[in-house]
Motif scaffolding. Structure first.
Motif, PDB file in Angstrom:
ATOM      1  N   ARG A 144      30.316  -4.502   9.031  1.00 58.08           N
ATOM      2  CA  ARG A 144      30.588  -5.328   8.317  1.00 58.08           C
ATOM      3  C   ARG A 144      29.113  -6.720   9.420  1.00 58.08           C
ATOM      4  N   GLY A 145      28.435  -7.247   8.804  1.00 63.30           N
ATOM      5  CA  GLY A 145      27.670  -8.633   9.326  1.00 63.30           C
ATOM      6  C   GLY A 145      26.012  -7.450   9.904  1.00 63.30           C
TER       7      GLY A 145
ATOM      8  N   LEU B 251      30.181  -3.556  18.074  1.00 63.06           N
ATOM      9  CA  LEU B 251      30.894  -2.987  17.615  1.00 63.06           C
ATOM     10  C   LEU B 251      30.723  -1.471  17.053  1.00 63.06           C
ATOM     11  N   CYS B 252      30.654  -0.525  18.312  1.00 66.06           N
ATOM     12  CA  CYS B 252      30.236   1.104  17.775  1.00 66.06           C
ATOM     13  C   CYS B 252      31.218   1.884  18.215  1.00 66.06           C
ATOM     14  N   THR B 253      31.166   3.135  17.230  1.00 60.84           N
ATOM     15  CA  THR B 253      32.318   3.539  17.597  1.00 60.84           C
ATOM     16  C   THR B 253      30.903   5.222  18.132  1.00 60.84           C
TER      17      THR B 253
ATOM     18  N   GLU C 137      30.342  -3.007  12.751  1.00 55.96           N
ATOM     19  CA  GLU C 137      30.688  -4.265  13.732  1.00 55.96           C
ATOM     20  C   GLU C 137      29.101  -5.177  14.140  1.00 55.96           C
ATOM     21  N   ALA C 138      29.306  -6.538  13.684  1.00 52.24           N
ATOM     22  CA  ALA C 138      27.628  -6.453  14.258  1.00 52.24           C
ATOM     23  C   ALA C 138      27.655  -8.887  14.321  1.00 52.24           C
ATOM     24  N   ASP C 139      27.642  -9.225  15.650  1.00 49.11           N
ATOM     25  CA  ASP C 139      27.963 -10.451  15.138  1.00 49.11           C
ATOM     26  C   ASP C 139      25.751 -10.459  15.864  1.00 49.11           C
ATOM     27  N   MET C 140      24.751 -10.572  15.142  1.00 53.61           N
ATOM     28  CA  MET C 140      23.466 -10.565  15.257  1.00 53.61           C
ATOM     29  C   MET C 140      22.589 -11.631  14.065  1.00 53.61           C
ATOM     30  N   ALA C 141      22.487 -12.691  14.762  1.00 52.75           N
ATOM     31  CA  ALA C 141      21.156 -13.083  13.795  1.00 52.75           C
ATOM     32  C   ALA C 141      19.760 -13.063  12.787  1.00 52.75           C
TER      33      ALA C 141
END
Length: 501
Positions: free
Chosen positions: A105-106, A140-142, A165-169
């Motif tokens: 996601r993201g 966010l990593c596993t 999941e990531a929040d990186m433009a």
């Protein structure tokens, strides 16, 4: 470049809150606090080294890997994970292999063209989860393992972190699906050890005070200590798993040209070209001492702009530009304005010079000045103390501001891509049995990204008084799309705590 927030900050905050009756600790604090999840391992399962199959790694072959130029803002190389080819940023400023998954996601374009675990017969999920923070954002990593192949090199069970999941433009239009860390192999282990020891000290101090630690907080501390034990025993460094001693990096000097990474390169001392040795002061980064930053004009006159008492610098292939402290960047801008610097007359622009690791380094004008296009993502603009790039008549100062970030050697500098366009750079990982990195070796690069021969016109060992003879190759100033820049991690974490090199 990757950055890990020290665990003691969130723990100390929670402890202080727990010891003050008038302050209520929210049950949701841990989940909503950004620093709390920096190394949060939700499930702890020890993975012993013998399970990784590292003895079967195919290593030792010299392999020259061609790197694709991504708008002069980054370079990517092809790797294979579980038989799937991915484009990876090969980053000396981070430490793990981080892979963007198709279910992320993201993750934007990085996820759409990313790794599909269901298509790999050799993929195995692990039991860990952590947040990795880069200058460009958070992931966010596993954890997992799979077969890693780079040309003729391979690791049968390479530990990796799969981004969920990531929040990186920057991922919106990313041209990469992985980040392969090439930092010192012991970095993660040393950080985990330091965190665990810090937690133990805090717990002992609380007991000494006779403080009653809430059960939930005590459980968190114990979980963190177990998590750090896992990281101390997790062999996730690709260079270490390939048992590599020497690795070299060079990016072509011309705009849009390719780059190269040489795996298992020759020892610099065995080459006919005389390399210079930069003394590494870092243990967890490729960190070097830096002194006396100055602009040198064509007539040989020199103007010091920063670091007279010394600074700390990191060589980072994952950062787009040279980065330095606010005071020095402002001083360079004012000095250029006072000189009447004119980008339309590139031959009149001064060179950037400094002592790095005990050697004098000279970077041409295109390393720090050029043209900016595109729109910088709004969150990034907040990280700059100046309006993003200082204007120099028709162009801009292509240097990123690290603010007042400190290292244990002084103000923080990041030597990004421009450094590797000038110098063929060899990283010495040391003997595998030694457990620590050695030094960095450099040689001026020729137009084909090879170490320049001793009689080459590119070789710059000329004294400053003969400066007009420097750098016979005239490289045009670059045009950089700021929306594609890769930022050093300290852009997102400007704290008073010095970084340990």
């Amino acid at each position: 470049m990757l950055f890990r927030v020290h665990l003691d900050r969130w723990v100390l905050f929670l402890l202080l809150a727990s010891l003050r009756p008038e302050v209520a600790v929210s049950r949701d604090f841990y989940e909503t606090d950004s620093t709390a999840s920096c190394v949060d391992l939700l499930q702890v399962g020890l993975q012993m080294r013998g399970q990784l199959g590292l003895a079967d790694a195919k290593a030792g072959d010299l392999f020259v890997q061609e790197l694709a130029n991504q708008d002069d803002a980054s370079y990517t190389g092809t790797i294979s994970i579980g038989g799937q080819q991915l484009q990876a940023i090969l980053d000396t400023g981070s430490f793990e292999l981080v892979v963007f998954s198709t279910g992320c996601r993201g993750c934007g374009a990085a996820g759409k063209t990313g790794f599909n675990e269901s298509l790999s017969r050799t993929f195995k999920n692990g039991n860990l989860m952590q947040q990795l923070s880069y200058g460009s954002g958070d992931t966010l990593c596993t954890d997992a393992t799979d077969v890693l192949t780079i040309g003729p090199l391979s690791v049968p069970k390479q530990p990796l972190w799969l981004v969920r999941e990531a929040d990186m433009a920057i991922l919106g239009e990313a041209d990469f699906q992985a980040i392969l860390g090439l930092g010192p192999p012991a970095a993660v282990k040393q950080q985990a050890k330091m965190d665990r020891e810090q937690l133990q000290k805090m717990e002992d101090k609380l007991k000494g005070w006779g403080a009653i630690v809430p059960a939930r907080l005590k459980s968190r501390i114990e979980a963190k200590m177990r998590a750090d034990t896992v990281l101390e025993n997790l062999d996730d460094s690709v260079p270490a798993n390939l048992q590599m001693r020497y690795m070299s990096v060079c990016f072509g000097a011309e705009t849009g040209s390719k780059g190269y990474l040489v795996w298992n390169d020759k020892a610099p001392t065995s080459r006919p070209e005389p390399f210079r040795r930069l003394s590494v002061v870092g243990a967890v980064t490729w960190g070097l001492s830096l002194k006396n930053v100055r602009l040198v004009q064509r007539d040989g006159s020199s103007h010091t702009v920063g670091c007279p008492q010394g600074c700390g610098a990191i060589l980072d292939t994952g950062t787009s530009l040279v980065s330095g402290p606010t005071t020095t960047i402002s001083a360079i801008g004012k000095l250029l304005e006072g000189m009447g610097a004119n980008c339309a007359q590139q031959e009149t622009l001064p060179y950037l010079e400094f002592e790095l690791g005990g050697e004098t380094i000279t970077l041409p004008p295109d390393a720090y000045i050029g043209f900016v296009t595109g729109i910088m993502p709004a969150p990034w603009r907040l990280l700059f103390k100046q309006k993003p790039f200082i204007k120099v008549q028709q162009c801009e100062l292509l240097m990123m501001d690290t603010g007042e970030s400190k290292t244990d050697a002084g103000d923080l500098w990041i030597m990004g891509l421009p450094f590797f366009r000038k110098y063929y750079t060899t990283f010495d990982f040391g003997e595998p049995s030694a457990g620590h990195i050695e030094d960095i070796w450099i040689r001026e690069a020729d137009p084909d990204c090879n170490p320049a021969a001793e009689n080459s016109s590119v070789f710059n060992s000329i004294a400053a008084k003969n400066y007009s003879k420097f750098h016979h190759v005239n490289v045009s100033l670059r045009q950089i799309d700021q929306s594609k820049l890769r930022l050093p991690a300290w852009m997102a974490n400007r704290t008073a705590t010095p970084l340990s090199l």
